[in-house]
Scaffold this motif. Sequence first.
Motif, PDB file in Angstrom:
ATOM      1  N   ALA A   1       1.045  -1.164   0.080  1.00 32.00           N
ATOM      2  CA  ALA A   1      -0.251   0.035  -0.025  1.00 32.00           C
ATOM      3  C   ALA A   1       0.665   0.952  -0.349  1.00 32.00           C
ATOM      4  O   ALA A   1      -0.187   2.352  -0.762  1.00 32.00           O
ATOM      5  CB  ALA A   1      -1.351   0.104   0.949  1.00 32.00           C
ATOM      6  N   LEU A   2       2.010   0.960   0.707  1.00 34.24           N
ATOM      7  CA  LEU A   2       3.131   2.680   0.636  1.00 34.24           C
ATOM      8  C   LEU A   2       3.182   2.510  -0.698  1.00 34.24           C
ATOM      9  O   LEU A   2       3.481   3.962  -0.928  1.00 34.24           O
ATOM     10  CB  LEU A   2       4.203   1.883   1.712  1.00 34.24           C
ATOM     11  N   ALA A   3       3.739   0.954  -1.304  1.00 29.94           N
ATOM     12  CA  ALA A   3       4.632   1.874  -2.400  1.00 29.94           C
ATOM     13  C   ALA A   3       3.510   2.571  -3.306  1.00 29.94           C
ATOM     14  O   ALA A   3       4.163   3.149  -4.091  1.00 29.94           O
ATOM     15  CB  ALA A   3       4.444   0.222  -3.431  1.00 29.94           C
TER      16      ALA A   3
ATOM     17  N   VAL B   1       3.191   6.047  -2.576  1.00 29.05           N
ATOM     18  CA  VAL B   1       4.724   7.261  -3.017  1.00 29.05           C
ATOM     19  C   VAL B   1       4.539   6.880  -5.021  1.00 29.05           C
ATOM     20  O   VAL B   1       4.326   8.390  -5.392  1.00 29.05           O
ATOM     21  CB  VAL B   1       5.617   6.036  -2.525  1.00 29.05           C
ATOM     22  N   ALA B   2       4.010   5.868  -5.159  1.00 20.90           N
ATOM     23  CA  ALA B   2       4.074   6.206  -6.652  1.00 20.90           C
ATOM     24  C   ALA B   2       3.157   7.148  -7.051  1.00 20.90           C
ATOM     25  O   ALA B   2       3.183   7.669  -8.045  1.00 20.90           O
ATOM     26  CB  ALA B   2       3.882   4.691  -7.706  1.00 20.90           C
ATOM     27  N   ALA B   3       1.860   7.180  -6.769  1.00 21.86           N
ATOM     28  CA  ALA B   3       0.680   8.078  -6.898  1.00 21.86           C
ATOM     29  C   ALA B   3       1.245   9.423  -6.656  1.00 21.86           C
ATOM     30  O   ALA B   3       0.965  10.567  -7.163  1.00 21.86           O
ATOM     31  CB  ALA B   3      -0.793   7.290  -6.008  1.00 21.86           C
ATOM     32  N   ALA B   4       1.548   9.519  -5.355  1.00 25.29           N
ATOM     33  CA  ALA B   4       2.309  10.950  -5.048  1.00 25.29           C
ATOM     34  C   ALA B   4       3.132  11.403  -5.730  1.00 25.29           C
ATOM     35  O   ALA B   4       3.335  12.655  -6.725  1.00 25.29           O
ATOM     36  CB  ALA B   4       3.248  10.837  -3.444  1.00 25.29           C
ATOM     37  N   LEU B   5       4.145  10.542  -6.461  1.00 25.27           N
ATOM     38  CA  LEU B   5       5.556  10.721  -7.284  1.00 25.27           C
ATOM     39  C   LEU B   5       4.933  10.947  -9.049  1.00 25.27           C
ATOM     40  O   LEU B   5       4.967  12.090  -9.454  1.00 25.27           O
ATOM     41  CB  LEU B   5       6.667   9.661  -7.628  1.00 25.27           C
ATOM     42  N   SER B   6       3.388  10.646  -9.009  1.00 25.36           N
ATOM     43  CA  SER B   6       2.917  10.581 -10.452  1.00 25.36           C
ATOM     44  C   SER B   6       2.046  11.921 -10.411  1.00 25.36           C
ATOM     45  O   SER B   6       2.487  12.764 -11.267  1.00 25.36           O
ATOM     46  CB  SER B   6       2.150   8.952 -10.360  1.00 25.36           C
ATOM     47  N   ALA B   7       1.892  12.457  -9.179  1.00 25.92           N
ATOM     48  CA  ALA B   7       0.696  13.543  -8.955  1.00 25.92           C
ATOM     49  C   ALA B   7       1.775  15.004  -9.475  1.00 25.92           C
ATOM     50  O   ALA B   7       1.420  15.936  -9.906  1.00 25.92           O
ATOM     51  CB  ALA B   7       0.091  13.613  -8.178  1.00 25.92           C
ATOM     52  N   GLN B   8       3.160  14.296  -8.998  1.00 28.04           N
ATOM     53  CA  GLN B   8       4.246  15.469  -8.679  1.00 28.04           C
ATOM     54  C   GLN B   8       4.836  16.134 -10.085  1.00 28.04           C
ATOM     55  O   GLN B   8       5.494  16.965 -10.522  1.00 28.04           O
ATOM     56  CB  GLN B   8       4.886  15.647  -7.605  1.00 28.04           C
TER      57      GLN B   8
ATOM     58  N   HIS C   1      14.045   5.182  -4.368  1.00 23.56           N
ATOM     59  CA  HIS C   1      13.393   6.191  -3.305  1.00 23.56           C
ATOM     60  C   HIS C   1      12.639   5.105  -2.738  1.00 23.56           C
ATOM     61  O   HIS C   1      11.995   4.728  -1.230  1.00 23.56           O
ATOM     62  CB  HIS C   1      12.359   6.538  -4.520  1.00 23.56           C
ATOM     63  N   MET C   2      12.312   3.906  -3.263  1.00 26.60           N
ATOM     64  CA  MET C   2      11.243   2.825  -2.452  1.00 26.60           C
ATOM     65  C   MET C   2      11.805   2.251  -1.371  1.00 26.60           C
ATOM     66  O   MET C   2      11.593   1.888  -0.609  1.00 26.60           O
ATOM     67  CB  MET C   2      10.827   2.287  -3.287  1.00 26.60           C
ATOM     68  N   ARG C   3      13.262   1.963  -1.910  1.00 26.37           N
ATOM     69  CA  ARG C   3      14.420   1.424  -1.252  1.00 26.37           C
ATOM     70  C   ARG C   3      14.679   1.827   0.235  1.00 26.37           C
ATOM     71  O   ARG C   3      14.830   1.146   1.029  1.00 26.37           O
ATOM     72  CB  ARG C   3      15.333   0.679  -1.857  1.00 26.37           C
ATOM     73  N   SER C   4      14.992   3.163  -0.036  1.00 24.47           N
ATOM     74  CA  SER C   4      15.117   3.873   1.511  1.00 24.47           C
ATOM     75  C   SER C   4      13.950   4.434   2.059  1.00 24.47           C
ATOM     76  O   SER C   4      13.708   4.736   3.352  1.00 24.47           O
ATOM     77  CB  SER C   4      15.492   5.397   0.394  1.00 24.47           C
ATOM     78  N   ILE C   5      12.409   4.085   1.437  1.00 21.81           N
ATOM     79  CA  ILE C   5      11.950   4.402   2.388  1.00 21.81           C
ATOM     80  C   ILE C   5      10.973   2.654   2.942  1.00 21.81           C
ATOM     81  O   ILE C   5      10.799   3.220   4.089  1.00 21.81           O
ATOM     82  CB  ILE C   5      10.073   5.268   1.889  1.00 21.81           C
ATOM     83  N   LEU C   6      10.996   1.730   2.580  1.00 19.34           N
ATOM     84  CA  LEU C   6      11.187   0.820   2.722  1.00 19.34           C
ATOM     85  C   LEU C   6      12.229   0.328   3.808  1.00 19.34           C
ATOM     86  O   LEU C   6      11.457  -0.636   4.645  1.00 19.34           O
ATOM     87  CB  LEU C   6      11.108  -0.206   2.057  1.00 19.34           C
ATOM     88  N   GLY C   7      13.398   0.126   3.832  1.00 17.47           N
ATOM     89  CA  GLY C   7      14.134  -0.138   4.674  1.00 17.47           C
ATOM     90  C   GLY C   7      14.378  -1.475   4.696  1.00 17.47           C
ATOM     91  O   GLY C   7      13.930  -2.658   4.011  1.00 17.47           O
TER      92      GLY C   7
ATOM     93  N   ALA D   1      12.345  -4.870   2.760  1.00 17.72           N
ATOM     94  CA  ALA D   1      13.649  -5.643   1.398  1.00 17.72           C
ATOM     95  C   ALA D   1      12.896  -6.269   0.680  1.00 17.72           C
ATOM     96  O   ALA D   1      13.434  -6.196  -0.600  1.00 17.72           O
ATOM     97  CB  ALA D   1      14.487  -6.214   2.201  1.00 17.72           C
ATOM     98  N   GLU D   2      11.616  -7.557   0.696  1.00 18.29           N
ATOM     99  CA  GLU D   2      11.426  -8.370  -0.493  1.00 18.29           C
ATOM    100  C   GLU D   2      10.743  -7.189  -1.129  1.00 18.29           C
ATOM    101  O   GLU D   2      10.796  -7.439  -2.715  1.00 18.29           O
ATOM    102  CB  GLU D   2      10.440  -9.478   0.012  1.00 18.29           C
ATOM    103  N   LEU D   3       9.744  -6.325  -0.626  1.00 24.53           N
ATOM    104  CA  LEU D   3       8.917  -5.987  -1.840  1.00 24.53           C
ATOM    105  C   LEU D   3      10.115  -5.224  -2.598  1.00 24.53           C
ATOM    106  O   LEU D   3       9.728  -4.637  -3.874  1.00 24.53           O
ATOM    107  CB  LEU D   3       8.195  -4.440  -0.987  1.00 24.53           C
ATOM    108  N   ALA D   4      10.807  -3.910  -1.983  1.00 20.04           N
ATOM    109  CA  ALA D   4      12.206  -3.191  -2.325  1.00 20.04           C
ATOM    110  C   ALA D   4      12.147  -4.113  -3.277  1.00 20.04           C
ATOM    111  O   ALA D   4      13.195  -3.550  -4.969  1.00 20.04           O
ATOM    112  CB  ALA D   4      13.193  -2.911  -0.931  1.00 20.04           C
ATOM    113  N   ALA D   5      13.266  -5.697  -3.398  1.00 24.86           N
ATOM    114  CA  ALA D   5      13.857  -6.599  -4.607  1.00 24.86           C
ATOM    115  C   ALA D   5      12.904  -6.161  -5.677  1.00 24.86           C
ATOM    116  O   ALA D   5      13.716  -6.815  -6.705  1.00 24.86           O
ATOM    117  CB  ALA D   5      14.230  -7.491  -3.482  1.00 24.86           C
TER     118      ALA D   5
END
Length: 403
Positions: A212-214, A217-224, A237-243, A247-251
């Motif tokens: 849900a966070l991914a 964040v994608a929608a926020a970046l898309s809007a900008q 950007h997502m790797r730094s946010i997810l930490g 890590a599984e979703l970041a990969a």
Amino acid sequence: MTLYDALFMWGPPAAGLAFFIVGALEHVGAVIAKTNADTKARSAEYLPSLAGCLLGTAVGDALGLPYEGLSPQRRARLFPQMDRYHLLPFGRGMCSDDTEHTIMVAQALIETAGHSIAMRDAEKFRSRLACKMRIWLLGLPAGIGMATLKGIIKLWLFLPQRWQGSYSAGNAPAMRSALIGVFWAGEPELLRQHVRASTRLTHSDPKAEHAALAVAVAAALSAQSAGRVDALEYARHMRSILGAEGAELAALIDKVANSVRAGESTPVFAQGMGLERGVTGYSFHTAPVALHAWLAHPGNYRAAVLAAIECGGDTDTVAAITGAIAGAGTGPDGLPPEWLRGLAESPHTVAWMEQLAQSLATVRPDYVGSSAIAAPAIPLLARNIFFFAVVLLHGFRRLLPPY
């Protein structure tokens, strides 16, 4: 006798006081008018992304709904034309729970934005969204997921927060999070808190929150960025946010970015994830495919949504998420007009959703909460009963050839 005449009869001091009061009132009126004009101008700045996200969800949802559960091969045989609605005759479409969840999120944001920004938390939002979900269940929505149903039943039991939600990594939180991302794009702390609050009402598995966070964040970046985001930059950007915890979703997002950079189509990427029979309801399948469809077609709502649908499986949710992210970037003007005209939703009509987006845009500049519009209960219940019958008939249609 006017007020001025009376004051002049009382003498020059009174007349001077009158002129002072009138001048002060005129100044206050001018300040209020300028403030209202500034707020209106700033609201207009946010309206395209908010309306695009909301309507983009609805259009993607309605377009993908008839193909839900079908493999790409069976979909191609049953419905060779993907670029039109198939649920109702004459090319008309209806929305599922994906859109209804997004509408509830919009209403809760409108009502609690001021409280959230003042308290720097999302507790009031969580409370209002929980209330709306309880009422929504009474309307007999069709197609509600099992984890969401369990979660709302727990809400009706008014259990403590630590016992709320069902341990599931389903995609319901991801399908309602894009609008949170667009609304709180300038407040990353509150964006994350609102995604967490929305997710944990129904889903307690951390994977559901990460997905849900991914999406948010994608929608926020898309809007900008008018929907034009570099895939590798988004992945970093997502790797730094997810930490480490995510890590599984970041990969998986790294794989998305590399696939987009390599020029792979979204269906080919989905097949590479082992989804030859279609995208499942698992959020770590749904979110990466939706993100790939968006990143592979920057600024192109039509192409992104059709690419998501072409993958088969849970097409309404994948297309709704893709449409929400892409629509946040293109705004409503980027949505095909014939798809907007073909929506046969009532009482949540296109005009009603545009009004809801306008309310969101009015709240957004200063985060001042307001009252959200609500659809009348009886027409909504009648619509849900009709929708259930339509879905049932559509299911019988699938039993017929071609196979």
